[in-house]
Design a protein around this motif. Structure first.
Motif, PDB file in Angstrom:
ATOM      1  N   VAL A 117      21.026  65.525  14.320  1.00 42.08           N
ATOM      2  CA  VAL A 117      21.198  65.254  12.892  1.00 42.08           C
ATOM      3  C   VAL A 117      22.677  64.973  12.618  1.00 42.08           C
ATOM      4  CG1 VAL A 117      21.047  66.236  10.563  1.00 42.08           C
ATOM      5  CG2 VAL A 117      19.192  66.619  12.186  1.00 42.08           C
ATOM      6  N   ALA A 118      23.547  65.768  13.230  1.00 41.25           N
ATOM      7  CA  ALA A 118      24.987  65.613  13.018  1.00 41.25           C
ATOM      8  C   ALA A 118      25.502  64.266  13.520  1.00 41.25           C
ATOM      9  CB  ALA A 118      25.738  66.753  13.702  1.00 41.25           C
ATOM     10  N   SER A 119      24.802  63.642  14.466  1.00 41.12           N
ATOM     11  CA  SER A 119      25.264  62.363  15.020  1.00 41.12           C
ATOM     12  C   SER A 119      24.757  61.159  14.229  1.00 41.12           C
ATOM     13  CB  SER A 119      24.828  62.239  16.482  1.00 41.12           C
ATOM     14  OG  SER A 119      23.427  62.073  16.564  1.00 41.12           O
ATOM     15  N   LEU A 120      23.907  61.376  13.234  1.00 37.86           N
ATOM     16  CA  LEU A 120      23.398  60.258  12.432  1.00 37.86           C
ATOM     17  C   LEU A 120      24.525  59.650  11.597  1.00 37.86           C
ATOM     18  CD1 LEU A 120      20.071  61.799  11.071  1.00 37.86           C
ATOM     19  CD2 LEU A 120      20.280  59.983  12.773  1.00 37.86           C
ATOM     20  N   PRO A 121      24.391  58.361  11.242  1.00 38.21           N
ATOM     21  CA  PRO A 121      25.358  57.762  10.317  1.00 38.21           C
ATOM     22  C   PRO A 121      25.355  58.543   8.994  1.00 38.21           C
ATOM     23  CG  PRO A 121      23.966  56.074  11.299  1.00 38.21           C
ATOM     24  CD  PRO A 121      23.381  57.405  11.693  1.00 38.21           C
ATOM     25  N   PRO A 122      26.455  58.524   8.251  1.00 38.74           N
ATOM     26  CA  PRO A 122      26.587  59.356   7.051  1.00 38.74           C
ATOM     27  C   PRO A 122      25.441  59.231   6.044  1.00 38.74           C
ATOM     28  CG  PRO A 122      28.692  58.393   7.583  1.00 38.74           C
ATOM     29  CD  PRO A 122      27.686  57.788   8.530  1.00 38.74           C
ATOM     30  N   ARG A 123      25.005  58.040   5.726  1.00 38.54           N
ATOM     31  CA  ARG A 123      23.954  57.883   4.715  1.00 38.54           C
ATOM     32  C   ARG A 123      22.621  58.449   5.229  1.00 38.54           C
ATOM     33  NH1 ARG A 123      24.320  55.398  -0.002  1.00 38.54           N
ATOM     34  NH2 ARG A 123      22.409  54.838  -1.064  1.00 38.54           N
ATOM     35  N   GLN A 124      22.287  58.202   6.489  1.00 38.34           N
ATOM     36  CA  GLN A 124      21.052  58.756   7.051  1.00 38.34           C
ATOM     37  C   GLN A 124      21.128  60.284   7.087  1.00 38.34           C
ATOM     38  OE1 GLN A 124      20.054  57.012  10.844  1.00 38.34           O
ATOM     39  NE2 GLN A 124      19.955  54.935  10.007  1.00 38.34           N
ATOM     40  N   ARG A 125      22.272  60.789   7.501  1.00 39.33           N
ATOM     41  CA  ARG A 125      22.441  62.244   7.548  1.00 39.33           C
ATOM     42  C   ARG A 125      22.316  62.841   6.147  1.00 39.33           C
ATOM     43  NH1 ARG A 125      27.366  65.488  10.473  1.00 39.33           N
ATOM     44  NH2 ARG A 125      26.770  67.544   9.798  1.00 39.33           N
ATOM     45  N   ALA A 126      22.899  62.183   5.153  1.00 39.11           N
ATOM     46  CA  ALA A 126      22.798  62.673   3.774  1.00 39.11           C
ATOM     47  C   ALA A 126      21.334  62.736   3.332  1.00 39.11           C
ATOM     48  CB  ALA A 126      23.612  61.790   2.831  1.00 39.11           C
ATOM     49  N   VAL A 127      20.567  61.701   3.630  1.00 40.60           N
ATOM     50  CA  VAL A 127      19.153  61.683   3.242  1.00 40.60           C
ATOM     51  C   VAL A 127      18.391  62.819   3.938  1.00 40.60           C
ATOM     52  CG1 VAL A 127      16.984  60.377   3.417  1.00 40.60           C
ATOM     53  CG2 VAL A 127      19.060  59.254   2.590  1.00 40.60           C
ATOM     54  N   ILE A 128      18.623  63.020   5.226  1.00 39.20           N
ATOM     55  CA  ILE A 128      17.932  64.085   5.963  1.00 39.20           C
ATOM     56  C   ILE A 128      18.320  65.457   5.418  1.00 39.20           C
ATOM     57  CG2 ILE A 128      17.732  65.224   8.229  1.00 39.20           C
ATOM     58  CD1 ILE A 128      16.110  62.597   7.964  1.00 39.20           C
ATOM     59  N   VAL A 129      19.606  65.669   5.181  1.00 41.23           N
ATOM     60  CA  VAL A 129      20.063  66.967   4.650  1.00 41.23           C
ATOM     61  C   VAL A 129      19.461  67.220   3.276  1.00 41.23           C
ATOM     62  CG1 VAL A 129      22.093  68.188   3.738  1.00 41.23           C
ATOM     63  CG2 VAL A 129      22.171  67.169   6.014  1.00 41.23           C
ATOM     64  N   LEU A 130      19.530  66.224   2.384  1.00 31.68           N
ATOM     65  CA  LEU A 130      19.012  66.416   1.035  1.00 31.68           C
ATOM     66  C   LEU A 130      17.499  66.612   1.033  1.00 31.68           C
ATOM     67  CD1 LEU A 130      21.204  63.809  -0.872  1.00 31.68           C
ATOM     68  CD2 LEU A 130      21.465  66.302  -0.866  1.00 31.68           C
ATOM     69  N   ARG A 131      16.799  65.924   1.921  1.00 29.52           N
ATOM     70  CA  ARG A 131      15.333  66.019   1.943  1.00 29.52           C
ATOM     71  C   ARG A 131      14.835  67.288   2.633  1.00 29.52           C
ATOM     72  NH1 ARG A 131      11.072  66.877   0.539  1.00 29.52           N
ATOM     73  NH2 ARG A 131       9.161  65.859   1.145  1.00 29.52           N
ATOM     74  N   TYR A 132      15.302  67.531   3.834  1.00 27.40           N
ATOM     75  CA  TYR A 132      14.707  68.593   4.636  1.00 27.40           C
ATOM     76  C   TYR A 132      15.454  69.917   4.580  1.00 27.40           C
ATOM     77  CZ  TYR A 132      11.784  64.861   6.281  1.00 27.40           C
ATOM     78  OH  TYR A 132      10.887  63.820   6.329  1.00 27.40           O
ATOM     79  N   TYR A 133      16.731  69.902   4.216  1.00 27.86           N
ATOM     80  CA  TYR A 133      17.472  71.158   4.118  1.00 27.86           C
ATOM     81  C   TYR A 133      17.602  71.609   2.666  1.00 27.86           C
ATOM     82  CZ  TYR A 133      18.622  70.793   9.044  1.00 27.86           C
ATOM     83  OH  TYR A 133      18.543  70.732  10.412  1.00 27.86           O
ATOM     84  N   GLU A 134      17.808  70.645   1.762  1.00 27.42           N
ATOM     85  CA  GLU A 134      17.933  70.981   0.343  1.00 27.42           C
ATOM     86  C   GLU A 134      16.591  70.884  -0.395  1.00 27.42           C
ATOM     87  OE1 GLU A 134      20.656  72.149  -1.346  1.00 27.42           O
ATOM     88  OE2 GLU A 134      21.517  72.304   0.650  1.00 27.42           O
ATOM     89  N   GLN A 135      15.569  70.351   0.259  1.00 23.35           N
ATOM     90  CA  GLN A 135      14.219  70.248  -0.288  1.00 23.35           C
ATOM     91  C   GLN A 135      14.160  69.412  -1.579  1.00 23.35           C
ATOM     92  OE1 GLN A 135      11.484  71.614   1.399  1.00 23.35           O
ATOM     93  NE2 GLN A 135      13.036  71.948   2.959  1.00 23.35           N
TER      94      GLN A 135
END
Length: 177
Positions: A117-135
């Motif tokens: 997850v940490a190696s994803l490009p910034p926008r992809q990482r932001a989407v993953i963090v907001l979706r799956y970690y921040e729900q």
């Protein structure tokens, strides 16, 4: 519910910037850490967000959802502050302990997944963090990133595809990771 998620107060009930910042810090820092991937960078990102919020406190304090407003600020700061690097940086860590018999726990699964997850490009990482970690919902992510829900979906799709490839997953198209 975080104090920052309440309806904005008016008049004498409105929190000062200092009161709001103190109550919102744990949530800001958590999101910043998930975006930035290190404690030092997370502190910098959360502090930059609060500095920006302080400069526009009248506008932030009048927002319907100050926490969402700050989350948008933070995400934009993160994305705009990241530049593609010509070479990847590696974090040196001690080797993880040997896996326990009987399969991995959810925590162990997260430890395996997080570097990818940490190696994803910034926008992809932001989407993953907001979706799956921040729900957050796709609509909330779209509002945070100021894009369409279709863009959120396609970015999430590309990010999940990259994560599956990095993990060598046998999950087929259309299945949840």
């Amino acid at each position: 519910m975080l104090d920052g998620d309440r309806e904005p107060a008016t008049g004498a009930d409105a929190p000062t910037f200092e009161e709001y910042a103190a109550s919102a810090w744990p949530r800001l820092y958590r999101t910043a850490y998930l975006l930035a991937g290190s404690h030092a960078d997370a502190e910098d990102l959360a502090q930059q967000t609060l500095v920006q919020a302080f400069r526009t406190w009248d506008k932030v304090s009048r927002a319907d959802q100050p926490a969402a407003y700050l989350r948008r600020m933070m995400t934009n700061l993160y994305i705009s502050g990241r530049r593609p690097k010509s070479r990847g940086l590696e974090l040196l860590t001690d080797a993880p302990p040997e896996p326990r018999p009987g399969g991995g726990s959810a925590l162990e699964d997260r430890l395996v997944l997080w570097p990818h997850v940490a190696s994803l490009p910034p926008r992809q990482r932001a989407v993953i963090v907001l979706r799956y970690y921040e729900q957050l919902s796709e609509r909330e992510i779209a509002e945070t990133l100021r894009c369409s829900t279709g863009n959120v979906k396609s970015t999430a799709h590309r990010a999940l595809k990259a994560l599956r490839a990095a993990l060598g997953s046998d999950t087929h198209e259309g299945e949840e990771a």
